[in-house]
Design a protein around this motif. Structure first.
Motif, PDB file in Angstrom:
ATOM      1  N   ASP A 120       0.834  -1.197   0.000  1.00  0.00           N
ATOM      2  CA  ASP A 120       0.000   0.000   0.000  1.00  0.00           C
ATOM      3  C   ASP A 120       0.870   1.249   0.000  1.00  0.00           C
ATOM      4  O   ASP A 120       1.828   1.361   0.761  1.00  0.00           O
ATOM      5  CB  ASP A 120      -0.910   0.027   1.220  1.00  0.00           C
ATOM      6  N   GLU A 121       0.504   2.189  -0.864  1.00  0.00           N
ATOM      7  CA  GLU A 121       1.187   3.476  -0.895  1.00  0.00           C
ATOM      8  C   GLU A 121       0.429   4.449  -0.007  1.00  0.00           C
ATOM      9  O   GLU A 121      -0.792   4.560  -0.092  1.00  0.00           O
ATOM     10  CB  GLU A 121       1.245   4.019  -2.329  1.00  0.00           C
ATOM     11  N   THR A 122       1.138   5.138   0.849  1.00  0.00           N
ATOM     12  CA  THR A 122       0.502   6.109   1.724  1.00  0.00           C
ATOM     13  C   THR A 122       0.951   7.502   1.327  1.00  0.00           C
ATOM     14  O   THR A 122       2.009   7.693   0.731  1.00  0.00           O
ATOM     15  CB  THR A 122       0.881   5.854   3.195  1.00  0.00           C
ATOM     16  N   LYS A 123       0.128   8.483   1.669  1.00  0.00           N
ATOM     17  CA  LYS A 123       0.487   9.865   1.401  1.00  0.00           C
ATOM     18  C   LYS A 123       1.466  10.326   2.463  1.00  0.00           C
ATOM     19  O   LYS A 123       1.414   9.895   3.607  1.00  0.00           O
ATOM     20  CB  LYS A 123      -0.761  10.749   1.425  1.00  0.00           C
ATOM     21  N   GLY A 124       2.343  11.215   2.071  1.00  0.00           N
ATOM     22  CA  GLY A 124       3.301  11.736   3.023  1.00  0.00           C
ATOM     23  C   GLY A 124       4.660  11.931   2.379  1.00  0.00           C
ATOM     24  O   GLY A 124       4.847  11.692   1.190  1.00  0.00           O
ATOM     25  N   VAL A 125       5.584  12.368   3.185  1.00  0.00           N
ATOM     26  CA  VAL A 125       6.933  12.652   2.717  1.00  0.00           C
ATOM     27  C   VAL A 125       7.699  11.337   2.607  1.00  0.00           C
ATOM     28  O   VAL A 125       7.701  10.530   3.539  1.00  0.00           O
ATOM     29  CB  VAL A 125       7.651  13.602   3.694  1.00  0.00           C
ATOM     30  N   LYS A 126       8.333  11.119   1.475  1.00  0.00           N
ATOM     31  CA  LYS A 126       9.159   9.931   1.279  1.00  0.00           C
ATOM     32  C   LYS A 126      10.596  10.286   1.671  1.00  0.00           C
ATOM     33  O   LYS A 126      11.178  11.224   1.143  1.00  0.00           O
ATOM     34  CB  LYS A 126       9.140   9.483  -0.183  1.00  0.00           C
TER      35      LYS A 126
END
Length: 55
Positions: free
Chosen positions: A23-29
């Motif tokens: 799962d890809e989450t929103k936020g700073v990578k």
């Protein structure tokens, strides 16, 4: 027989353990190298300040 083996799900993916990492989450990578190097560099700087500034 070959089709049966490739279509079978692994126990880990069947239990939903692999889905968490897909799962890809929103936020700073942030690169893992940065996550490891920043605390190590802060520890080294604090040691150097302790050694050099407090006789």
């Amino acid at each position: 027989m070959g089709d049966k083996k490739t279509s079978a799900a692994l126990p880990a993916s069947g239990a939903g353990l692999l889905r968490f990492f897909e799962d890809e989450t929103k936020g700073v990578k942030v690169d893992p190298k940065i996550v490891v190097s920043v605390p190590i560099s802060l520890i080294i700087v604090s040691w150097l300040l302790d050694i050099l500034l407090i006789p």
